[in-house]
Write an enzyme that holds these catalytic residues in place. Structure first.
Site, PDB file in Angstrom:
ATOM      1  N   TYR A 247       0.845  -1.200   0.000  1.00 23.96           N
ATOM      2  CA  TYR A 247       0.000   0.000   0.000  1.00 23.96           C
ATOM      3  C   TYR A 247       0.885   1.257   0.000  1.00 23.96           C
ATOM      4  CZ  TYR A 247      -2.577   3.707   2.490  1.00 23.96           C
ATOM      5  OH  TYR A 247      -3.110   4.913   2.889  1.00 23.96           O
TER       6      TYR A 247
ATOM      7  N   LYS B 125       1.542   4.352  -2.584  1.00 24.58           N
ATOM      8  CA  LYS B 125       1.259   5.744  -2.189  1.00 24.58           C
ATOM      9  C   LYS B 125       2.452   6.637  -2.565  1.00 24.58           C
ATOM     10  CE  LYS B 125      -1.930   7.214  -0.136  1.00 24.58           C
ATOM     11  NZ  LYS B 125      -3.221   7.742  -0.676  1.00 24.58           N
TER      12      LYS B 125
HETATM   13  N1  LIG Z   1      -7.094   6.521   7.329  1.00 26.20           N
HETATM   14  C1  LIG Z   1      -5.838   6.885   7.586  1.00 26.20           C
HETATM   15  O1  LIG Z   1      -5.347   6.793   8.718  1.00 26.20           O
HETATM   16  C2  LIG Z   1      -5.009   7.459   6.485  1.00 26.20           C
HETATM   17  C3  LIG Z   1      -5.486   7.564   5.190  1.00 26.20           C
HETATM   18  N2  LIG Z   1      -4.707   8.127   4.216  1.00 26.20           N
HETATM   19  C4  LIG Z   1      -5.233   8.291   2.862  1.00 26.20           C
HETATM   20  O2  LIG Z   1      -6.451   9.007   2.930  1.00 26.20           O
HETATM   21  C5  LIG Z   1      -7.307   8.652   1.866  1.00 26.20           C
HETATM   22  C6  LIG Z   1      -8.689   8.345   2.398  1.00 26.20           C
HETATM   23  O3  LIG Z   1      -8.608   7.266   3.291  1.00 26.20           O
HETATM   24  P1  LIG Z   1      -9.860   6.771   4.139  1.00 26.20           P
HETATM   25  O4  LIG Z   1     -10.940   7.765   4.071  1.00 26.20           O
HETATM   26  O5  LIG Z   1      -9.311   6.355   5.456  1.00 26.20           O
HETATM   27  O6  LIG Z   1     -10.254   5.454   3.339  1.00 26.20           O
HETATM   28  P2  LIG Z   1     -11.691   4.887   2.928  1.00 26.20           P
HETATM   29  O7  LIG Z   1     -11.469   3.462   2.557  1.00 26.20           O
HETATM   30  O8  LIG Z   1     -12.703   5.179   3.961  1.00 26.20           O
HETATM   31  O9  LIG Z   1     -12.035   5.727   1.620  1.00 26.20           O
HETATM   32  C7  LIG Z   1     -11.496   5.465   0.367  1.00 26.20           C
HETATM   33  C8  LIG Z   1     -12.574   5.593  -0.680  1.00 26.20           C
HETATM   34  O10 LIG Z   1     -12.001   5.327  -1.956  1.00 26.20           O
HETATM   35  C9  LIG Z   1     -12.950   4.613  -2.724  1.00 26.20           C
HETATM   36  N3  LIG Z   1     -12.291   3.871  -3.783  1.00 26.20           N
HETATM   37  C10 LIG Z   1     -11.423   2.833  -3.666  1.00 26.20           C
HETATM   38  N4  LIG Z   1     -11.078   2.367  -4.868  1.00 26.20           N
HETATM   39  C11 LIG Z   1     -11.707   3.132  -5.786  1.00 26.20           C
HETATM   40  C12 LIG Z   1     -11.746   3.129  -7.210  1.00 26.20           C
HETATM   41  N5  LIG Z   1     -11.072   2.248  -7.920  1.00 26.20           N
HETATM   42  N6  LIG Z   1     -12.509   4.066  -7.817  1.00 26.20           N
HETATM   43  C13 LIG Z   1     -13.230   4.956  -7.108  1.00 26.20           C
HETATM   44  N7  LIG Z   1     -13.241   4.994  -5.757  1.00 26.20           N
HETATM   45  C14 LIG Z   1     -12.490   4.093  -5.104  1.00 26.20           C
HETATM   46  C15 LIG Z   1     -13.614   3.686  -1.717  1.00 26.20           C
HETATM   47  O11 LIG Z   1     -14.850   3.211  -2.174  1.00 26.20           O
HETATM   48  C16 LIG Z   1     -13.721   4.589  -0.499  1.00 26.20           C
HETATM   49  O12 LIG Z   1     -14.957   5.239  -0.439  1.00 26.20           O
HETATM   50  C17 LIG Z   1      -6.632   7.482   1.136  1.00 26.20           C
HETATM   51  O13 LIG Z   1      -5.965   7.977   0.016  1.00 26.20           O
HETATM   52  C18 LIG Z   1      -5.614   6.988   2.158  1.00 26.20           C
HETATM   53  O14 LIG Z   1      -4.503   6.420   1.520  1.00 26.20           O
HETATM   54  C19 LIG Z   1      -3.462   8.594   4.484  1.00 26.20           C
HETATM   55  C20 LIG Z   1      -2.947   8.514   5.742  1.00 26.20           C
HETATM   56  C21 LIG Z   1      -3.660   7.925   6.838  1.00 26.20           C
END
Ligand SMILES: NC(=O)C1=CN([C@@H]2O[C@H](COP(=O)(O)OP(=O)(O)OC[C@H]3O[C@@H](n4cnc5c(N)ncnc54)[C@H](O)[C@@H]3O)[C@@H](O)[C@H]2O)C=CC1
Ligand SMILES: CC(C)=CCC[C@@H](C)[C@H]1CC[C@H]2C3=C(CC[C@]12C)[C@@]1(C)CCC(=O)C[C@@H]1CC3
Length: 345
Positions: free
Chosen positions: A144, A148
């Site tokens: 992952y 990123k």
């Molecule tokens: N949660 C955390 O602690 C951290 C998150 N991040 C980054 O923040 C961002 C958001 O993370 P979260 O909200 O926690 O994750 P999440 O899993 O709740 O949200 C990600 C969204 O992306 C959508 N998605 C995935 N594949 C897709 C595709 N092929 N086409 C369209 N939509 C797609 C999913 O359906 C989901 O709604 C991500 O980029 C993650 O890498 C970065 C650092 C820490």
């Protein structure tokens, strides 16, 4: 020749807007008077003022309608780290991000704000007050994170002032808050299975946990300050709560808030890491015969047993960032928001 409608400053798209961070971002954008198109592979809610476009971000034709007349795009979609699916991470985070950039340029979008991650510089060993000039991890902790890193490079390299396409990356760390599907649910699940009795190491390692509304605030500041004459074009920014906390104190506070016992007994870090490595290898070898997912992966043990906290001085200076919710209030609001995960519920 058809004249292009000049995109409104207050019209934006959120790719990944159905997710945990994405939905909080959408809600704040609406509060601030933006109209929002959400693009996501799933639709998880309905909200007035939001237009939903369901599709895969690897499909440019599906993306384009969501970017029509939009000047600003937030890209916060990613497969969940726990899926541990190398092919999926590469397809969505690398190829998909290339497609997002192409679609933005084709649709005349002027600004792209990427949600990256502070972990792009983390190799499983201590980082104390890490700044943005640390090199990318040569040995990232998992697939992952590997993708990123590539994703962030693609977005920052696409910044082109001459062509009027501006980009910036936000690197949050340990996002938590209401509706988070990962941190609190994993923690509670581990506690319910009786596996939250142990502290890995001496328990003094400091980590950043960032309340989701602070992460949202960082994204909006970056978007609004992103202009061709500003210093932020093509740069990454750490966004944290600016209050590093002992990993095990944070876990204990959440657990006790939800009615579970805090971990008490110490185990040596190297022992647990070695065992996790062994289990991981075993799972890999046995994969064709049986499939099991160990709770203690080397990556999780490294996250739980090392220092990893980051300076957000650059964000303070260039974006005027300052956390809007303290860690104490963030934890209280988070605990309150999970009545169904309380002990005995
Ligand atoms: N949660 C955390 O602690 C951290 C998150 N991040 C980054 O923040 C961002 C958001 O993370 P979260 O909200 O926690 O994750 P999440 O899993 O709740 O949200 C990600 C969204 O992306 C959508 N998605 C995935 N594949 C897709 C595709 N092929 N086409 C369209 N939509 C797609 C999913 O359906 C989901 O709604 C991500 O980029 C993650 O890498 C970065 C650092 C820490
Ligand atoms: C700061 C940061 C990057 C947080 C990321 C969130 C998750 C990776 C953590 C959320 C719950 C954590 C957790 C563990 C590891 C890291 C998390 C998954 C353990 C599995 C570590 C070993 C244990 O003793 C149990 C922990 C449960 C919670």
């Amino acid at each position: 020749m058809a004249t292009r409608v000049r995109p409104s400053n207050k019209r934006c798209a959120v790719i990944g807007g159905s997710g945990f961070l994405g939905r909080h971002l959408v809600e704040k954008l609406l509060d601030r008077g933006y109209s929002v198109s959400v693009f996501d592979i799933r639709q998880s809610y309905e909200l007035s003022g939001v237009t939903f476009h369901q599709g895969d971000l690897c499909d440019k034709q599906a993306l384009l309608p969501a970017m029509k007349d939009v000047s600003l795009v937030f890209h916060c979609a990613s497969p969940a780290p726990a899926s541990d699916d190398r092919g999926l991470f590469e397809r969505v985070n690398i190829q998909g991000t290339r497609t997002v950039i192409q679609a933005c340029i084709e649709a005349g979008v002027q600004k792209l704000v990427l949600t990256s991650s502070a972990s792009v510089v983390f190799e499983g060993t201590d980082i104390k007050n890490g700044r943005e000039d640390l090199p990318y991890a040569k040995k990232p902790i998992d697939y992952y994170t590997e993708t990123k890193i590539e994703q962030e490079k693609l977005v920052l390299e696409a910044c082109d002032k001459e062509k009027g396409f501006l980009t910036v990356a936000i690197r949050p760390h340990g996002i938590f808050g209401p509706r988070d599907p990962q941190l609190v649910p994993i923690l509670v699940d581990t506690a319910r299975r009786g596996k939250m009795k142990f502290i890995i190491g001496d328990g003094t390692n400091l980590v950043d946990f960032t309340f989701v509304e602070n992460v949202v605030y960082g994204h909006i500041l970056a978007a609004e300050r992103l202009r061709s004459d500003s210093p932020i074009c093509g740069k990454p920014y750490h966004i944290t709560n600016d209050e590093p906390v002992r990993f095990w104190d944070f876990m204990s506070e959440v657990l006790v808030g939800l009615g579970y016992a805090a971990p008490r007994y110490h185990l040596p870090y190297t022992l647990v890491y070695g065992l996790a490595l062994l289990l991981w290898l075993l799972a890999l070898i046995l994969r064709p015969l049986v499939s099991f997912k160990p709770t203690f992966t080397p990556m999780r043990v490294a996250l739980a047993g090392t220092h990893h906290y980051y300076s957000c001085d650059r964000a303070k200076q260039d974006l005027g960032y300052k956390p809007v919710v303290s860690l104490k209030d963030g934890i209280a609001r988070t605990v309150q928001s999970y009545p169904h995960l309380r002990q005995g519920a």
